[in-house]
Design a protein around this motif. Structure first.
Motif, PDB file in Angstrom:
ATOM      1  N   ARG A  66       0.839  -1.800   0.011  1.00 13.55           N
ATOM      2  CA  ARG A  66      -0.139  -0.149   0.032  1.00 13.55           C
ATOM      3  C   ARG A  66       0.923   1.064   0.361  1.00 13.55           C
ATOM      4  O   ARG A  66       0.715   1.763  -0.480  1.00 13.55           O
ATOM      5  N   GLU A 103       0.296   3.226  -3.251  1.00 12.13           N
ATOM      6  CA  GLU A 103      -0.881   4.223  -2.757  1.00 12.13           C
ATOM      7  C   GLU A 103      -0.167   6.028  -2.582  1.00 12.13           C
ATOM      8  O   GLU A 103      -0.482   6.898  -2.382  1.00 12.13           O
ATOM      9  N   GLU A 104       0.811   5.540  -1.498  1.00 11.42           N
ATOM     10  CA  GLU A 104       1.569   7.086  -1.202  1.00 11.42           C
ATOM     11  C   GLU A 104       1.930   8.068  -2.096  1.00 11.42           C
ATOM     12  O   GLU A 104       3.687   7.249  -2.231  1.00 11.42           O
TER      13      GLU A 104
END
Length: 191
Positions: free
Chosen positions: A79, A83-84
């Motif tokens: 993630r 996503e970041e």
């Protein structure tokens, strides 16, 4: 980047490691990107364990613990990677000082820039020496570690080149010929 994800990533890549192993790996790999003290590293291991992202896989003599990532830990790493969006560094002590070098005598300012160039060359050379000491394999850590190390070498080379250029610009600006033409002085940025 957070220490949390650096530690988690190493544990996932190594498929398990002790705090000691992680500290040694930090020193020869990630310290060029993200540094950590022993207390920070062990504190992060405790937090990751408490959050269920890693678990103690084995315990050995003298309290040695080997950690491995849980499924939740592997998912958190994925993630974070996908996503970041990384935030660019916002603070640079060198550039902040350069911004105010007009408060020094020109030779002091030039000396500061020469010192920065020498420091960048020293750091670039340290990375080159480290690169020769590391036994590189074909695993992920070796491949991506080489990419990261090359970034560091190029970064330090660029900073060295820039500091040399900035010193030359300052020398040109403060030369007697520039002062006679009215192009010298310390009025940059003043209306």
């Amino acid at each position: 980047m957070s220490l949390r994800h650096a530690v988690l990533g190493l544990i996932v890549e190594l498929d398990g490691a002790s705090g000691y192993d992680l500290m040694k790996l930090f020193e020869i790999s990630l310290a060029n990107v993200w540094s950590a003290t022993q207390s920070q590293l062990y504190g992060e291991l405790a937090k990751l364990t408490a959050d269920g992202l890693i678990e103690v896989a084995a315990e050995g003599p003298r309290g040695r613990k080997e950690y491995r990532a849980t499924a939740a830990g592997r998912e958190e790493l994925r993630r974070w990677l996908v996503e970041e969006t990384p935030k660019p560094a916002q603070r640079d002590g060198t550039l902040l000082r350069v911004f105010f070098l007009g408060q020094l005598e020109p030779e002091q300012a030039r000396a500061y820039l020469r010192d920065r160039a020498a420091l960048m060359e020293e750091r670039r050379d340290e990375l080159a020496g480290l690169q020769e000491q590391v036994t590189w394999g074909e695993d992920n850590l070796s491949f991506y570690g080489r990419l990261t190390m090359e970034y560091g070498r190029r970064f330090f080379a660029m900073r060295k080149e820039w500091a040399e250029w900035a010193e030359a610009e300052l020398a040109r600006r403060t030369s007697p010929a520039a002062a006679a033409d009215g192009n010298g002085g310390d009025d940059v940025g003043r209306a």
